[in-house]
Scaffold this active site. Sequence first.
Site, PDB file in Angstrom:
ATOM      1  N   THR A  14       7.071 -39.775  55.791  1.00 51.94           N
ATOM      2  CA  THR A  14       8.147 -39.298  56.660  1.00 51.94           C
ATOM      3  C   THR A  14       7.626 -38.538  57.883  1.00 51.94           C
ATOM      4  O   THR A  14       6.488 -38.059  57.904  1.00 51.94           O
ATOM      5  CB  THR A  14       9.120 -38.406  55.878  1.00 51.94           C
ATOM      6  OG1 THR A  14       8.419 -37.251  55.403  1.00 51.94           O
ATOM      7  CG2 THR A  14       9.729 -39.151  54.701  1.00 51.94           C
ATOM      8  N   ASP A  15       8.494 -38.417  58.868  1.00 48.85           N
ATOM      9  CA  ASP A  15       8.164 -37.653  60.073  1.00 48.85           C
ATOM     10  C   ASP A  15       8.804 -36.263  59.979  1.00 48.85           C
ATOM     11  O   ASP A  15       9.322 -35.882  58.931  1.00 48.85           O
ATOM     12  CB  ASP A  15       8.611 -38.406  61.325  1.00 48.85           C
ATOM     13  CG  ASP A  15      10.111 -38.636  61.393  1.00 48.85           C
ATOM     14  OD1 ASP A  15      10.873 -37.984  60.634  1.00 48.85           O
ATOM     15  OD2 ASP A  15      10.536 -39.470  62.207  1.00 48.85           O
ATOM     16  N   MET A  16       8.778 -35.526  61.067  1.00 46.97           N
ATOM     17  CA  MET A  16       9.309 -34.157  61.050  1.00 46.97           C
ATOM     18  C   MET A  16      10.808 -34.096  60.783  1.00 46.97           C
ATOM     19  O   MET A  16      11.318 -33.075  60.345  1.00 46.97           O
ATOM     20  CB  MET A  16       8.978 -33.459  62.371  1.00 46.97           C
ATOM     21  CG  MET A  16       7.496 -33.156  62.497  1.00 46.97           C
ATOM     22  SD  MET A  16       7.087 -32.293  64.017  1.00 46.97           S
ATOM     23  CE  MET A  16       7.938 -30.746  63.771  1.00 46.97           C
TER      24      MET A  16
END
Length: 129
Positions: A14-16
């Site tokens: 996942t990203d931020m």
Amino acid sequence: MTHQLPIRVYYEDTDMAGIVYHANYLRYIERARSDWVRELGVDQREMKNENGLVFVVRRIEADYLAPARLDDLLVVETETVQLTGVRWILEQKVKRGEDVLFQALVTVVTMTDTGHPTRMPAIIRQRVH
């Protein structure tokens, strides 16, 4: 013939924002293609070592439709759209349940390990149809 590969979304995917980073969908569909080729009885390492042949993605047309999130259980569905003597076109979908989150049309070709195009191996043509 449709191949299915289950994938769990982990934190590292996942990203931020907590959603699957866009490039990871390409990793997911690559895993699914590799898994399917293995299930077809093709050893890619042997294909390279003995015949000097490798699969290469020539083109990807991708659509990101909805986000996947941490801990989602996804399924990558792969099926052949067209198989000719020189190219293998696959449709791949990443789904969560019945919802399609990502879809791609992928063109795979075969090359020699020195970079020259060559015909698709007969074993692929025989086992996919």
